[in-house]
Each structure stands twice: as C-alpha cells, then as structure tokens.
Design an enzyme around this catalytic site. Structure first.
Site, PDB file in Angstrom:
ATOM      1  CD  GLU A   1      44.793  50.612  37.215  1.00 44.71           C
ATOM      2  OE1 GLU A   1      44.239  49.554  37.576  1.00 44.71           O
ATOM      3  OE2 GLU A   1      44.266  51.728  37.313  1.00 44.71           O
TER       4      GLU A   1
ATOM      5  CB  CYS B   1      47.515  42.440  40.918  1.00 42.60           C
ATOM      6  SG  CYS B   1      47.460  44.225  40.600  1.00 42.60           S
TER       7      CYS B   1
ATOM      8  CG  ASP C   1      46.461  38.752  37.952  1.00 41.21           C
ATOM      9  OD1 ASP C   1      45.304  39.126  38.215  1.00 41.21           O
ATOM     10  OD2 ASP C   1      47.456  39.501  38.041  1.00 41.21           O
TER      11      ASP C   1
ATOM     12  N   GLY D   1      36.678  41.776  37.263  1.00 43.76           N
ATOM     13  CA  GLY D   1      35.980  43.036  37.080  1.00 43.76           C
ATOM     14  C   GLY D   1      35.410  43.202  35.687  1.00 43.76           C
TER      15      GLY D   1
END
Length: 281
Positions: free
Chosen positions: A89, A188, A195, A257
């Site tokens: 994940e 997501c 995305d 991220g």
C-alpha cells in the site's frame, strides 16, 4: 463494478487516515495488500497468471544518516514481480521510507539490504532495489513514448463507466503496432484522490479500433482502483474482448508523496522491454 474499499483485506490501511511520521527505521509500517483481491473479480487465476511483468516504483525522497550522523540522499528504483502474492500500500511505503530519515547506517549497501529484505518479506517475492546518487541525472531520463499517440482523435464521450464490450476491432487484418495515450486517469481505491498516467499498448492481432480504445481508456476517469489493478484490468479486457496474440500494457503514473508506480503486464516478457519516463513524472 465491485467496491473493494471496505474489504477486510484493506482493514488497517493507513490510506486516508491521519498518521504520525516516524523517523526511526520501522519495517512494520509496511502494509501488504493481496493481489487476489482484484484478480478474483477479473477471473484471473493466481496459479496460472495470463501475463508476466513487473511493478516499477521510483522513490524520490529517500534519506538516512551515515555513521557520523551526516544526511545521505538517493533516488531508489524498486521492482516487484507481478507474480508476488501481495503489493505494498503506497502510503505505508512512504511512511516506511520516511522512517530511514533519522536512522544511522554504516553504508549505502546496508540501506539497500534492509530495503530488499523488508520489501521481499512483505510481498512474498524477491524485490530488486537500485539506488542512484542525487547527481546521477541521467539515471532516469525523460523519453518520448513509443508508437503513435491516439489522443488527437476527435471523439465524443459522455459515459465514464468502464465497459469492456465497447472495445472493437477495426478490421480482421493482423497488425503489430504500438499505441499510447496520456489521457488515462483513475482514482485511489480508498481516498478517491486522482491518479494520472500515460499508458502504452503494444500488440499483435486484429487491428484495434482506436476510437473505441481511447473511449475505453478515458472511461477509467471516475473509476476507483489501485494502479496495478487498473493495468491488469486493461490487459484482461483487451485480451478477452479482442483477438490479440501478443500484448503489452505499460502505465507510467505521475508521482504522489515522492513515489511513482509503473505497472507493466505482458504475454511474453517478464522485464520491461523499453525504458521510458514521461515528462509529467
């Protein structure tokens, strides 16, 4: 389409939750997700996968301390075999990499060994890790995507529900061609955050109707699924709906991220045969 967001297999995921950022090496932060979760819905038998391939992750935010406490940085490339029982994940991966930040290691090789060991244990398959220095600017060069771009086709679309049956052949003539599109967007599975990706499709078989292919790819725009699952869905739909002998589907997703995820599925290649990196990454 089945909603897996409340599946027991995803219980405990840190996606969409407020989390503490730990800066001391903590392998237990990694959260595995069974690939079987999505493959059952696609009638994919894990004991006899219809494809080969990899998931290639790029980590742009990896840092640790050397033995003297001086910060070190690197760009990391992680390669996961699609035959692994689990994927990682993404937010847990980010938290795990952050846990290296204030941890001292004797060498870059020691960092790599920890990464390989921890990730391999989580996905139940050997993970390849390559670390690059920050000034190795040629390690991941931008490259134009191979083949013809189908994005300029003048189509009308008002349905954003995925329909595999909408895929059509242009003719029964057998061709070998490579097509790509920059218009793939999904969301997501847990957070519904967008995305963004470019996707490459290389195949041998009856010629695909390009208009139907572009509509199909655009129909992922409101679809909630992980990157790897989207690519396997595209591969499965093309395989089942069209008369195709050889097929490769490769998506390059933009980073979030500090990580980008790039799944590749093929009838015949375990390794990606072409190195690409889109300028949006």
């Amino acid at each position: 389409m089945t909603d897996y967001s409340n599946s027991p297999d995803l219980k405990g995921s840190v996606l969409g939750q407020s989390t503490e950022y730990i800066d001391q090496y903590t392998p237990s932060l990694l959260f595995p997700i069974a690939r079987k979760l999505n493959r059952d819905a696609l009638n994919i038998d894990e004991a006899a996968l219809p494809f080969k391939g990899q998931d290639i992750w790029t980590g742009y935010e990896l840092s640790w301390l050397n033995a003297k406490g001086k910060p070190q940085v690197a760009i990391a490339v992680f390669t996961f075999a699609c035959q692994s029982s689990h994927l990682v994940e993404s937010k847990s991966f980010k938290l795990y990499l952050n846990s290296f930040n204030q941890t001292r290691f004797n060498s870059r090789d020691e960092v790599k060994k920890h990464l390989v060991k921890d990730l391999t244990a989580v996905v139940n398959s050997l993970v390849q890790v390559t670390l690059y220095n920050a000034d190795e600017y040629n390690c991941l060069p931008y490259t134009p995507l191979p083949g013809e771009c189908i994005d300029d086709l003048d189509i009308e679309i008002d349905n954003y529900d995925i329909d595999a049956h909408s895929l059509k052949s242009q003719s029964n003539k057998t061709v070998t061609e490579t097509l790509h599109s920059h218009l793939l967007k999904s969301n997501c599975l847990i957070t519904s955050q967008p995305d963004w990706a470019s996707v490459i499709i290389r195949y041998t078989g009856e010629q695909i109707c390009r208009e139907s292919l572009l509509r199909y790819l655009i129909s992922f725009r409101t679809h909630n699924e992980f990157h790897e699952q989207c690519v396997e869905r595209i591969y499965s739909d093309l395989s089942t709906q069209l008369n195709i002998k050889n097929l490769e589907v490769y998506a390059r997703y933009t980073r979030r991220g500090g990580l980008d995820i790039n799944p590749y599925r093929s009838t015949h290649n375990n390794d990606t045969p072409f190195a690409v990196k889109i300028n949006r990454q």
